[in-house]
Design an enzyme around this catalytic site. Structure first.
Site, PDB file in Angstrom:
ATOM      1  N   TYR A 181       0.841  -1.212   0.000  1.00  0.00           N
ATOM      2  CA  TYR A 181       0.000   0.000   0.000  1.00  0.00           C
ATOM      3  C   TYR A 181       0.872   1.257   0.000  1.00  0.00           C
ATOM      4  CZ  TYR A 181      -3.908   3.022   1.474  1.00  0.00           C
ATOM      5  OH  TYR A 181      -4.877   4.003   1.551  1.00  0.00           O
ATOM      6  N   LYS A 205       0.978   4.142  -2.899  1.00  0.00           N
ATOM      7  CA  LYS A 205       0.559   5.519  -2.602  1.00  0.00           C
ATOM      8  C   LYS A 205       1.718   6.510  -2.769  1.00  0.00           C
ATOM      9  CE  LYS A 205      -3.801   4.792  -1.733  1.00  0.00           C
ATOM     10  NZ  LYS A 205      -4.841   5.354  -2.643  1.00  0.00           N
TER      11      LYS A 205
HETATM   12  N1  LIG Z   1     -10.094   5.569   4.821  1.00  0.00           N
HETATM   13  C1  LIG Z   1      -8.908   6.025   5.088  1.00  0.00           C
HETATM   14  O1  LIG Z   1      -8.521   6.229   6.246  1.00  0.00           O
HETATM   15  C2  LIG Z   1      -7.960   6.374   3.971  1.00  0.00           C
HETATM   16  C3  LIG Z   1      -6.745   6.962   4.311  1.00  0.00           C
HETATM   17  C4  LIG Z   1      -5.854   7.320   3.309  1.00  0.00           C
HETATM   18  C5  LIG Z   1      -6.174   7.087   1.992  1.00  0.00           C
HETATM   19  N2  LIG Z   1      -7.364   6.489   1.669  1.00  0.00           N
HETATM   20  C6  LIG Z   1      -7.638   6.276   0.251  1.00  0.00           C
HETATM   21  O2  LIG Z   1      -8.887   6.858  -0.085  1.00  0.00           O
HETATM   22  C7  LIG Z   1      -9.488   6.121  -1.146  1.00  0.00           C
HETATM   23  C8  LIG Z   1     -10.905   5.706  -0.729  1.00  0.00           C
HETATM   24  O3  LIG Z   1     -10.805   4.898   0.432  1.00  0.00           O
HETATM   25  P1  LIG Z   1     -12.065   4.513   1.347  1.00  0.00           P
HETATM   26  O4  LIG Z   1     -11.586   4.510   2.732  1.00  0.00           O
HETATM   27  O5  LIG Z   1     -13.254   5.314   0.973  1.00  0.00           O
HETATM   28  O6  LIG Z   1     -12.241   2.980   0.901  1.00  0.00           O
HETATM   29  P2  LIG Z   1     -13.529   2.076   0.680  1.00  0.00           P
HETATM   30  O7  LIG Z   1     -14.646   2.505   1.565  1.00  0.00           O
HETATM   31  O8  LIG Z   1     -13.025   0.681   0.760  1.00  0.00           O
HETATM   32  O9  LIG Z   1     -13.935   2.422  -0.842  1.00  0.00           O
HETATM   33  C9  LIG Z   1     -13.086   2.082  -1.888  1.00  0.00           C
HETATM   34  C10 LIG Z   1     -13.747   2.455  -3.200  1.00  0.00           C
HETATM   35  O10 LIG Z   1     -12.864   2.073  -4.266  1.00  0.00           O
HETATM   36  C11 LIG Z   1     -13.598   1.302  -5.207  1.00  0.00           C
HETATM   37  N3  LIG Z   1     -12.711   0.336  -5.858  1.00  0.00           N
HETATM   38  C12 LIG Z   1     -11.864  -0.545  -5.271  1.00  0.00           C
HETATM   39  N4  LIG Z   1     -11.233  -1.272  -6.208  1.00  0.00           N
HETATM   40  C13 LIG Z   1     -11.674  -0.824  -7.411  1.00  0.00           C
HETATM   41  C14 LIG Z   1     -11.382  -1.165  -8.757  1.00  0.00           C
HETATM   42  N5  LIG Z   1     -10.494  -2.122  -9.063  1.00  0.00           N
HETATM   43  N6  LIG Z   1     -12.006  -0.495  -9.738  1.00  0.00           N
HETATM   44  C15 LIG Z   1     -12.898   0.479  -9.452  1.00  0.00           C
HETATM   45  N7  LIG Z   1     -13.226   0.847  -8.202  1.00  0.00           N
HETATM   46  C16 LIG Z   1     -12.614   0.204  -7.192  1.00  0.00           C
HETATM   47  C17 LIG Z   1     -14.720   0.662  -4.415  1.00  0.00           C
HETATM   48  O11 LIG Z   1     -15.835   0.431  -5.253  1.00  0.00           O
HETATM   49  P3  LIG Z   1     -16.411  -1.019  -5.646  1.00  0.00           P
HETATM   50  O12 LIG Z   1     -16.297  -1.907  -4.471  1.00  0.00           O
HETATM   51  O13 LIG Z   1     -17.816  -0.707  -6.091  1.00  0.00           O
HETATM   52  O14 LIG Z   1     -15.550  -1.436  -6.785  1.00  0.00           O
HETATM   53  C18 LIG Z   1     -15.065   1.765  -3.414  1.00  0.00           C
HETATM   54  O15 LIG Z   1     -15.997   2.668  -3.982  1.00  0.00           O
HETATM   55  C19 LIG Z   1      -8.557   4.944  -1.435  1.00  0.00           C
HETATM   56  O16 LIG Z   1      -7.704   5.269  -2.504  1.00  0.00           O
HETATM   57  C20 LIG Z   1      -7.769   4.819  -0.142  1.00  0.00           C
HETATM   58  O17 LIG Z   1      -6.517   4.204  -0.353  1.00  0.00           O
HETATM   59  C21 LIG Z   1      -8.251   6.122   2.622  1.00  0.00           C
END
Ligand SMILES: NC(=O)c1ccc[n+]([C@@H]2O[C@H](COP(=O)([O-])OP(=O)(O)OC[C@H]3O[C@@H](n4cnc5c(N)ncnc54)[C@H](OP(=O)(O)O)[C@@H]3O)[C@@H](O)[C@H]2O)c1
Length: 240
Positions: free
Chosen positions: A148, A152
């Protein structure tokens, strides 16, 4: 920060941070294109008037078709937010090739696929705004997340290079690096892990999808005309 007349694509908009970003841009007046793989959740977006197209960002043809369909429907593409991302944690010694490849394919190659297809119409339009969602983990690292963190950190380097490549056509490329944001991705942590993380956050609380959405909204709006190639942390001070 009015987005009327702007066409905005948000990947991974079916849940979590992506859903909050898409909701914020829609509320500001943008026409939305949303993607993800969950058909039922995409239908909910379509019911709200968005162009919802199922696309897996790891699949180059699906991404190219998505951008083509967007241009066919709207005739332009002004904003792209690359938010789709996954984790597949494990210590390096036990990390399988599959776990490594899945995370790199989604979080880094997915951003490459979408940006490569999306800059074509943006270059023609001579304007555009791209925000790629990285993570503080790409900056500070974390045990159990080598895949990861690599993906990133890759997004940050990729975005700086792209920002320089397309600046001459008035396309701005920035990165938002969230800290600990409440979503399904972070719900997998135990209460003890969560407590430890909160203790490291100067603001003393976890973030919400809306905290990230406000920053993305600013960066892709007309309010931002001179910021490009930057990585902005949205983390309650975690990295300072
Ligand atoms: N939550 C945190 O604390 C955090 C911190 C730092 C960075 N981030 C980043 O923020 C972003 C969103 O994270 P989140 O926490 O909202 O995660 P999440 O709730 O798991 O949502 C992830 C999203 O990505 C989509 N996705 C995953 N694989 C995919 C693929 N191969 N093609 C198309 N869509 C895909 C999923 O949609 P489907 O399941 O419908 O495909 C879902 O809408 C990510 O890039 C994550 O790394 C999150």
């Amino acid at each position: 920060m009015n987005m009327l007349g702007k066409i905005a694509l948000v990947t991974g908009a079916t849940r979590g941070i992506g859903k909050a970003i898409a909701g914020r841009l829609k509320a500001a007046g943008a026409e939305l294109v949303v993607t993800g793989r969950d058909q039922a959740l995409l239908q909910a977006w379509e019911d709200q008037g968005a162009l919802a197209i199922r696309a897996d960002v790891t699949q180059v043809q699906e991404v190219n078709d998505l951008i083509e369909a967007t241009i066919r429907h709207f005739g332009q593409l002004d904003v792209v937010v690359n938010n789709a991302g996954v984790t597949q944690d494990g210590l390096l010694m036990r990390m399988s090739d599959a776990d490594w490849n899945k995370v790199l394919a989604t979080n880094l190659t997915g951003v490459f696929h979408v940006c490569r297809a999306a800059i074509r119409p943006m270059l023609k339009q001579r304007q555009g705004k791209i925000v790629n969602i990285s993570s503080v983990i790409g900056v500070i690292g974390n045990p159990g997340q080598t895949n990861y963190a690599a993906s990133k950190a890759g997004v940050i380097g990729f975005s700086k290079a792209l920002a320089k490549e397309v600046a001459g056509r008035n396309i701005l490329v920035n990165v938002v690096a969230p800290g600990y944001i409440e979503s399904e991705m972070t719900r997998a942590l135990t209460e003890e892990q969560r407590h430890k993380i909160v203790q490291m956050i100067p603001l003393g609380r976890t973030g919400q999808g809306d905290d990230v959405a406000s920053l993305v909204h600013f960066l892709v709006s007309e309010a931002n005309g001179y910021i490009t190639g930057q990585t902005i942390h949205c983390d309650g001070g975690l990295v300072i």
